[in-house]
Design a protein around this motif. Structure first.
Motif, short mmCIF file in Angstrom:
data_model
loop_
_atom_site.label_atom_id
_atom_site.label_comp_id
_atom_site.label_asym_id
_atom_site.label_seq_id
_atom_site.Cartn_x
_atom_site.Cartn_y
_atom_site.Cartn_z
N ALA A 299 0.92 -1.12 0.16
CA ALA A 299 -0.02 -0.07 -0.05
C ALA A 299 0.99 1.48 0.00
O ALA A 299 2.00 1.29 0.68
N SER A 300 0.46 2.19 -0.48
CA SER A 300 1.19 3.66 -0.62
C SER A 300 1.03 4.34 0.74
O SER A 300 -0.34 4.59 1.13
N ILE A 301 1.82 4.75 1.36
CA ILE A 301 1.83 5.71 2.62
C ILE A 301 2.22 6.92 2.29
O ILE A 301 3.66 7.10 1.74
N VAL A 302 1.67 8.02 2.44
CA VAL A 302 2.05 9.33 2.09
C VAL A 302 2.10 9.98 3.48
O VAL A 302 1.06 10.15 4.07
N SER A 303 3.01 10.83 3.62
CA SER A 303 3.01 11.64 4.69
C SER A 303 2.19 12.92 4.51
O SER A 303 2.41 13.22 3.31
N PRO A 304 1.89 13.64 5.56
CA PRO A 304 1.10 14.81 5.43
C PRO A 304 1.71 15.84 4.80
O PRO A 304 3.21 15.99 4.75
N VAL A 305 1.07 16.81 4.01
CA VAL A 305 2.06 17.80 3.46
C VAL A 305 2.62 18.71 4.47
O VAL A 305 1.63 19.35 5.52
N LEU A 306 3.61 19.24 4.20
CA LEU A 306 4.47 20.05 5.18
C LEU A 306 4.60 21.38 4.63
O LEU A 306 4.83 21.81 3.42
N GLU A 307 4.31 22.57 5.46
CA GLU A 307 4.31 23.90 4.87
C GLU A 307 5.49 24.54 5.62
O GLU A 307 5.98 24.29 6.84
N VAL A 308 6.49 25.17 4.80
CA VAL A 308 7.57 25.87 5.11
C VAL A 308 7.29 27.51 5.14
O VAL A 308 7.01 27.97 4.12
N ASP A 309 7.45 27.96 6.29
CA ASP A 309 7.27 29.40 6.54
C ASP A 309 8.65 30.27 6.38
O ASP A 309 9.52 30.06 7.46
N ASN A 310 8.85 30.71 5.13
CA ASN A 310 10.28 31.16 5.12
C ASN A 310 10.34 32.85 5.25
O ASN A 310 11.41 33.50 5.48
N SER A 311 9.16 33.21 5.97
CA SER A 311 9.26 34.76 6.25
C SER A 311 10.38 35.03 7.46
O SER A 311 10.75 36.36 7.20
N LEU A 312 10.63 34.61 8.27
CA LEU A 312 11.65 34.90 9.38
C LEU A 312 12.97 34.01 9.04
O LEU A 312 13.81 34.16 9.95
N SER A 313 13.07 33.28 7.96
CA SER A 313 14.14 32.50 7.66
C SER A 313 15.28 33.36 7.37
O SER A 313 15.39 34.77 7.03
N VAL A 314 16.47 32.86 7.60
CA VAL A 314 17.76 33.60 7.25
C VAL A 314 17.92 33.77 5.63
O VAL A 314 18.58 34.68 5.27
N THR A 315 17.00 32.90 5.01
CA THR A 315 17.11 33.19 3.57
C THR A 315 15.47 33.74 3.28
O THR A 315 14.74 32.66 2.83
N PRO A 316 14.96 34.81 3.65
CA PRO A 316 13.54 35.04 3.47
C PRO A 316 13.05 34.66 2.00
O PRO A 316 13.76 35.17 0.83
N GLY A 317 12.10 33.98 1.95
CA GLY A 317 11.22 33.87 0.56
C GLY A 317 11.95 32.73 0.01
O GLY A 317 11.52 32.45 -1.06
N LEU A 318 13.01 32.04 0.54
CA LEU A 318 13.48 30.87 0.00
C LEU A 318 13.97 30.03 1.13
O LEU A 318 14.69 30.34 1.85
N TYR A 319 13.67 28.73 0.67
CA TYR A 319 14.34 27.74 1.53
C TYR A 319 15.55 27.26 1.05
O TYR A 319 15.73 26.29 0.51
N GLY A 320 16.59 27.92 1.38
CA GLY A 320 17.80 28.07 0.71
C GLY A 320 18.86 27.09 1.65
O GLY A 320 18.21 26.72 2.78
N HIS A 321 19.88 26.73 1.26
CA HIS A 321 20.72 25.69 1.71
C HIS A 321 21.19 26.18 3.29
O HIS A 321 21.30 25.43 4.30
N HIS A 322 21.32 27.66 3.56
CA HIS A 322 21.63 28.06 4.90
C HIS A 322 20.68 27.68 5.82
O HIS A 322 20.70 27.34 6.99
N ALA A 323 19.44 28.13 5.36
CA ALA A 323 18.43 27.57 6.27
C ALA A 323 18.29 26.26 6.82
O ALA A 323 17.80 26.04 7.68
N LYS A 324 18.59 25.65 5.79
CA LYS A 324 18.30 24.02 5.86
C LYS A 324 19.45 23.51 6.89
O LYS A 324 19.35 22.29 7.45
N THR A 325 20.40 24.23 7.06
CA THR A 325 21.44 23.75 8.02
C THR A 325 21.49 24.05 9.59
O THR A 325 21.87 23.71 10.30
N LEU A 326 20.42 25.11 9.71
CA LEU A 326 20.17 25.54 10.95
C LEU A 326 19.12 24.46 11.77
O LEU A 326 18.39 23.73 11.35
#
Length: 80
Positions: free
Chosen positions: A4-31
């Motif tokens: 059977a296929s198992i699908v995780s729920p949809v994840l929302e990423v809020d970049n508004s306060l991110s170190v890379t605002p508006g973009l889920y960039g490499h630096h934000a992913k390392t935090l």
């Protein structure tokens, strides 16, 4: 044996306060949680249930289309 296929729920990423605002960039992913510039996450995403179901269906179709055997990851970006 067909699995059977198992699908995780949809994840929302809020970049508004991110170190890379508006973009889920490499630096934000390392935090880590609690660090300055760490993006916010909401799971399940705050979206219409019909859209969430559609995105999950697309994920399953993509998984099958590439011939994935175990795990695959889909990414959908919306310019909100």
């Amino acid at each position: 044996m067909k699995m059977a296929s198992i699908v995780s729920p949809v994840l929302e990423v809020d970049n508004s306060l991110s170190v890379t605002p508006g973009l889920y960039g490499h630096h934000a992913k390392t935090l880590h949680s609690g660090e300055n510039g760490y993006p916010g996450f909401t799971c399940p995403a705050n979206i219409d249930p019909a859209l969430a179901e559609y995105l999950c269906d697309l994920a399953i179709q993509g998984h099958k289309a590439i011939g994935a055997v175990d795990i695959s990851r889909g990414r959908y970006s919306f310019g909100c």
